[in-house]
Motif scaffolding. Structure first.
Motif, PDB file in Angstrom:
ATOM      1  N   ALA A  22       0.834  -1.207   0.000  1.00  0.00           N
ATOM      2  CA  ALA A  22       0.000   0.000   0.000  1.00  0.00           C
ATOM      3  C   ALA A  22       0.867   1.255   0.000  1.00  0.00           C
ATOM      4  CB  ALA A  22      -0.948  -0.009   1.189  1.00  0.00           C
ATOM      5  N   VAL A  23       1.837   1.323   0.899  1.00  0.00           N
ATOM      6  CA  VAL A  23       2.680   2.523   0.952  1.00  0.00           C
ATOM      7  C   VAL A  23       3.632   2.581  -0.241  1.00  0.00           C
ATOM      8  CG1 VAL A  23       2.526   2.714   3.455  1.00  0.00           C
ATOM      9  CG2 VAL A  23       4.394   1.403   2.449  1.00  0.00           C
ATOM     10  N   GLN A  24       3.943   1.405  -0.821  1.00  0.00           N
ATOM     11  CA  GLN A  24       4.862   1.369  -1.961  1.00  0.00           C
ATOM     12  C   GLN A  24       4.187   1.805  -3.254  1.00  0.00           C
ATOM     13  OE1 GLN A  24       6.714  -2.466  -2.347  1.00  0.00           O
ATOM     14  NE2 GLN A  24       7.815  -1.936  -4.218  1.00  0.00           N
ATOM     15  N   TYR A  25       2.901   1.462  -3.402  1.00  0.00           N
ATOM     16  CA  TYR A  25       2.193   1.744  -4.653  1.00  0.00           C
ATOM     17  C   TYR A  25       1.268   2.959  -4.532  1.00  0.00           C
ATOM     18  CZ  TYR A  25       3.831  -2.825  -6.217  1.00  0.00           C
ATOM     19  OH  TYR A  25       4.611  -3.901  -6.581  1.00  0.00           O
ATOM     20  N   GLY A  26       1.656   3.941  -3.733  1.00  0.00           N
ATOM     21  CA  GLY A  26       0.938   5.214  -3.699  1.00  0.00           C
ATOM     22  C   GLY A  26      -0.240   5.268  -2.761  1.00  0.00           C
ATOM     23  N   GLY A  27      -0.347   4.306  -1.847  1.00  0.00           N
ATOM     24  CA  GLY A  27      -1.488   4.293  -0.934  1.00  0.00           C
ATOM     25  C   GLY A  27      -1.205   4.907   0.419  1.00  0.00           C
ATOM     26  N   LYS A  28      -0.083   5.636   0.545  1.00  0.00           N
ATOM     27  CA  LYS A  28       0.271   6.226   1.833  1.00  0.00           C
ATOM     28  C   LYS A  28      -0.826   7.172   2.330  1.00  0.00           C
ATOM     29  CE  LYS A  28       3.899   9.001   4.046  1.00  0.00           C
ATOM     30  NZ  LYS A  28       5.198   9.708   3.857  1.00  0.00           N
TER      31      LYS A  28
END
Length: 1021
Positions: A758-764
């Motif tokens: 999630a944080v890697q693919y823009g979901g931060k």
């Protein structure tokens, strides 16, 4: 002192002047009993004295164990050999890894090679001579003696020492091989053995990595490959064969973990043990099929055995050795937990018949010397276990080697130590050599006159390898003069004697091939096999011999025929291979893998020849086997056809999907896409499997793949397969589901993986929204799972929570605790404390995190900056005092669940981070357990070392490298959470100099709790 005046180049010696080697290795336990006393009547210190060395040992009925030598004649024997005079040559390991055992004194002059001899006939050594001493042989793992030459294995070198004047002192030192990694490491280079063919055999564990010559050039094998690991083509531990001068170098097998020694029988068949990743009950015994891959890591990618893959086995031993993969040789026998070391094939007659012509093996982990009687099973073998000597009441018994004496008795080297493996040594003062023989059998060494052919032939029949090697070299030098005596032996009734004669007769100039012709027509399959193996070592065309045996009635003979075709580009080779393939019965994995070895590098040609013969009748159990094992392009559409067959069950289809991973044909994508949406039973499952094997580019170019992916994502929500698909196709569209998963499973690898993606693919931002606007339980779950990821983006979110004074103190404290659950997180908290950034209101949770950190320097921050950080529970008594105390097992189990279960598994419960402990009570006595808990840095198990990865953006991650390929590194962090990093995003890596198990763990418990914990661990057997 390294005696540098002994240095000398290996060049300039003819093969017959160089001398072979037999070596064996390192730490062990063993058991047997003679004059059995009640060990409970002795104090702990008395139990350790040499006069009571036999008290804790149990010997097989009909045999007796006697003490041949002990301290102070020797200490810490790592390996031994017995010469033709019956003298025992021992390498010592007093100076074992001083950097990891800093409290142990060292011998400034280095470790020794000692010669032990019984000069008065009482079956006990009465003299001990020092043949050589030097720091260059500290903890050498192998020794082989032949007349005045001694070959010593000690990474990075293989030395040949020569006694030129007969005074039992080394006068010259040469280097045979160099550059071997793993200095003072038991996964480095191991012992040499002299084969029945006059060649040297030896091996390296997976830390050896490369073989170089005396001039520091990487050795190339007979096929032109550099002898090194890394997948081009070899991986991990390897087995080697070469001439006495190091020429004609061959890699006979590869992809072992720690194949400690190799044993060769009279027919030229090779046997080994191999150690598992500690604690996984996966120790194995192998028949070494020449040129085979033994599956410690993925053959093509090098991925570790824990890496998820199609068709992954449920049981650990099968999974551990990639046994479900095409191209992995079967294991002969699984022996459970252990730390295997020396091994031999006993070809004597003094011991009971059950041990005749069988392997005998030392395993110090379970404190045992045992045999593995073998039966033929198709083209391979099956085996059972027969114990010989067991350390039932003395877990310090650590058998490091086992060797056959000239009278047929066997000798056992006992390192004698409370620990085994992990590079820790608890005792430097002791070491024993035991002799095992029938009751009442004195040690009487036979005498041979090797100057005559007849005398040399008699010596060739001896079970002692030193005598056989000397006899072989003498008979080979005599040449034609030895032929009549060798012919007499060739015509004897003992087939192993006949095989020994055949090897020498086959090398006679002019008429050696005549004896090979006789052997190929022999009624005994083992002699036919020996004849073919001997022919392969001659400068002759092997094809005519293969033609004679290609339809042999014995599958084991046809196995050797298939192996003989390895890299053979003769025009007839493909046709002969096809004949062999037609004889596969569909139920013999050994035979199938031999076919694979034979076709290596020529699959397209060989497979086409088989298809021409079998035609449309290929779809049989045997034919499906060959298609599964094949690497030919023509097999790719056949794999797809088998998957699309409704009569093939899903488990079998998993097998065929896995086979796709071993092909490089451009047709793979097309054939995989053809499986999608074919309306087969379990079609959804097949679509998911297909997608997992497709490339990302297929998704970008095919609407059919996109539609299948949409359906697969819907069907796999909430599973690891969903995570796999998102990661494979780098889907930034699935962040909502990833956030849902991380909230649902905050304490599992599934939730951690979801948070990482999630944080890697823009979901931060989406994760931040949950932390800001979610329910309290959602906020708590999000904070908890973010801490386990250790990623910089996640730590930023946690820091925002920590510093947000508008939030309640419980939530901010939770963020501190979560951040402290990872290596970079606890480091960030320490920086915040040092720099005065952390608010005083968070001192209490910060103190708890930092006081229990892995690193001393982080714990020191708590002591220097935070109040109430002293966790001292009072002074513990010494280990010698603690071992006398009795604990409560039930309470100890509770201590384990509270303090240890986060990193260790016992009987399926706990976390797979550190070594499994289900049978730790069989491996370590209480002394060893206390030392492992109190001084974890002194006993780091190989494969469980910690690494710090520094990313291109400056962030860090730490843990155990669970798997590594050319493109990815999979890191396992405390708690058992695995994170995959692309090699391209890693700037550097650094191996930690300490254990990931926190030092001072015992300081968080009372003395009684520590005693209870050790009592519980001791009960795990």
């Amino acid at each position: 002192m390294e005696n540098k005046h002994l240095e000398k180049s290996i060049s300039g010696y003819s093969p017959l002047k160089l001398w072979p080697i037999i070596c064996v290795f390192f730490i062990t336990f063993v058991g047997c009993s003679e004059n059995q006393q009640d060990i409970e009547q002795l104090s702990d210190s008395e139990k350790r004295n040499a006069e009571h060395a036999l008290t804790g040992l149990e010997t097989r009925e009909g045999l007796e164990t006697t003490l041949f030598a002990a301290e102070d004649m020797l200490v810490n024997p790592t390996n031994m050999d017995i010469d033709g005079r019956g003298r025992v040559w021992v390498t010592e390991g007093h100076n074992y890894r001083p950097s990891l055992n800093p409290d142990n004194p060292i011998k400034p002059d280095g470790d020794r090679i000692v010669i032990l001899e019984d000069t008065n006939g009482d079956s006990r050594a009465d003299t001990s001579k020092v043949f050589y001493q030097g720091n260059d042989i500290n903890s050498a793992l192998g020794i082989m003696v032949l007349d005045n030459r001694v070959i010593v294995s000690r990474s990075p070198h293989i030395f040949i020492f020569t006694d030129t004047d007969g005074d039992d002192k080394a006068d010259e030192k040469e280097i045979l091989f160099s550059g071997i990694e793993g200095e003072q490491h038991d996964h480095g280079v191991h012992a040499f053995v002299f084969g029945p063919d006059g060649k040297l055999y030896f091996n390296t564990g997976n830390e050896g990595k490369v073989i170089k010559d005396a001039d520091d050039n990487i050795v190339k094998d007979i096929f032109g490959n550099e002898v090194k690991t890394g997948g081009d083509p070899y991986r991990q531990g390897m087995v080697f064969r070469c001439n006495l001068d190091g020429s004609e170098f061959e890699v006979l097998a590869h992809n072992f973990r720690n194949n400690y020694e190799v044993a060769v029988d009279s027919y030229g068949t090779l046997w080994q043990s191999d150690n598992d990743d500690d604690g996984n009950k996966g120790v194995r015994i192998n028949y070494v099929m020449e040129y085979g891959n033994y599956g410690y890591t993925d053959e093509l990618t090098g991925a570790g055995w824990r890496t998820r893959r199609t068709g992954m086995a449920d049981d650990i031993p099968t999974r551990h050795w990639y046994q479900n993969d095409p191209g992995s040789i079967p294991n002969l026998l699984q022996t459970g937990a252990g730390s295997p070391t020396g091994i031999l094939v006993y070809e004597g007659e003094l011991l009971p018949e059950v041990f005749h012509n069988e392997m005998i093996h030392a395993d110090p982990g379970p404190n045992v010397i045992r045999s593995y009687p073998v039966e033929k099973d198709g083209a391979g073998y099956s085996a059972s276990i027969e114990n010989i000597l067991k350390g039932n009441n003395d877990q310090w018994f650590r058998p490091s080697d086992v060797t056959v004496a000239p009278d047929g008795s066997i000798f056992v080297a006992d390192w004698y130590d409370p620990g085994v493996g992990g590079h820790q040594m608890g005792d430097q003062q002791r070491g024993r050599i035991f002799r095992i023989a029938p009751e009442g059998s004195n040690y009487e060494v036979p005498d041979f006159d090797l100057s005559t052919p007849q005398g040399a032939v008699e010596a060739l029949k001896n079970p002692n390898m030193n005598l056989r090697a000397r006899a072989w070299l003498q008979l080979h030098e005599l040449g034609k003069k030895a032929e009549p005596a060798l012919v007499d032996l060739w015509e004897s009734e003992n087939d192993r004697y006949r095989a020994r004669a055949l090897w020498l007769l086959s090398k006679l100039e002019g008429n050696g091939v005549d004896y090979i012709e006789q052997a190929l027509a022999d009624t005994n399959p083992d002699i036919r096999i020996t004849g073919l193996r001997a022919a392969r070592q001659l400068d002759v065309n092997i094809i005519p011999y293969i033609e004679k045996l290609v339809d042999d009635s014995a599958p084991e003979v046809r196995r050797e025929v298939a192996i003989a075709l390895h890299r053979n580009d003769d025009p007839k080779a493909a046709e002969l291979w096809a004949q062999l393939a037609l004889q596969h019965n569909g139920n013999d994995r050994w035979y199938l893998e031999a076919l694979g070895i034979g076709a290596y590098g020529q699959w397209d040609r060989f497979f086409e020849a088989w298809l021409e013969e079998v035609g449309s009748e290929w779809n049989t159990p045997a034919g499906r086997d060959i298609v599964w094992r094949s690497r030919a392009d023509a097999a790719v559409p056949m794999l797809a056809e088998l998957i699309k067959e409704s009569s093939v069950d899903t488990d079998q289809k998993l097998r065929y999907f896995r086979a796709f991973d071993f092909h490089t044909s451009p047709q793979i994508e097309q054939e995989l896409v053809s499986i999608l949406g074919t309306d087969l039973p379990d079609q959804q499952r097949l679509d998911i499997l297909t997608l997992k094997h497709l490339k990302k580019s297929s998704f970008e170019s095919s609407s059919e793949v996109q539609a299948a992916l949409d359906g697969a994502l819907e069907a796999t929500r909430g599973t690891y397969e969903f995570i796999d698909l998102v990661e494979k196709f780098e889907l930034s569209t699935e962040n909502d589901e990833l956030v849902t998963l991380m909230l649902a499973y905050p304490d599992s690898s599934l939730g951690v993986s979801a948070a990482q993606l999630a944080v890697q693919y823009g979901g931060k931002e989406k994760v931040g929204n949950v932390i800001n606007d979610g329910s309290r339980s959602e906020k708590e779950s999000a904070i908890q799972v973010l801490g386990h990821t250790g990623r910089e983006e996640a730590l930023d979110l946690l820091q925002q929570v920590m510093l947000d004074e508008d939030r309640d103190i419980e939530m901010r404290s939770l963020a501190v605790t979560a951040m402290g659950s990872s290596w970079p997180g606890e480091e960030k908290i320490a920086d915040m404390v040092r720099n005065g950034i952390l608010p005083p209101s968070l001192d209490q949770p910060a103190n708890q995190v930092l006081s229990n950190a892995w690193r001393d320097e982080i714990r020191q921050v708590a002591k220097d900056y935070l109040a109430g950080s002293d966790n001292d529970q009072g002074n513990m008594q010494s280990v010698s005092e603690l071992v006398t105390m009795t604990g409560d097992i039930d309470n100890g189990k509770q201590v384990f669940e509270r303090s240890c279960q986060i990193c260790h598994v016992v009987n399926g419960q706990g976390t797979e981070f550190g070594p499994g402990l289900s049978e730790i009570g069989d491996k370590l006595p209480k002394e060893g357990l206390y030392e492992a808990i109190i001084e974890p840095n002194a006993g780091i198990s190989f494969g469980y070392e910690g690494y710090i990865l520094t990313m291109n953006d400056g962030s860090k991650a730490a843990g155990i490298i669970q798997s590594e390929t050319e493109s990815e590194v999979e890191l396992l962090s405390a708690g058992g959470f695995a994170t995959t990093y692309q090699v391209s995003e890693i700037a550097s890596r650094e191996q930690m100099d300490r254990s990931l198990m926190p030092a001072g763990l015992e300081s968080g418990m009372s003395q009684q709790e520590l005693v209870d914990l050790v009592e519980y661990l001791s009960s795990l057997k």
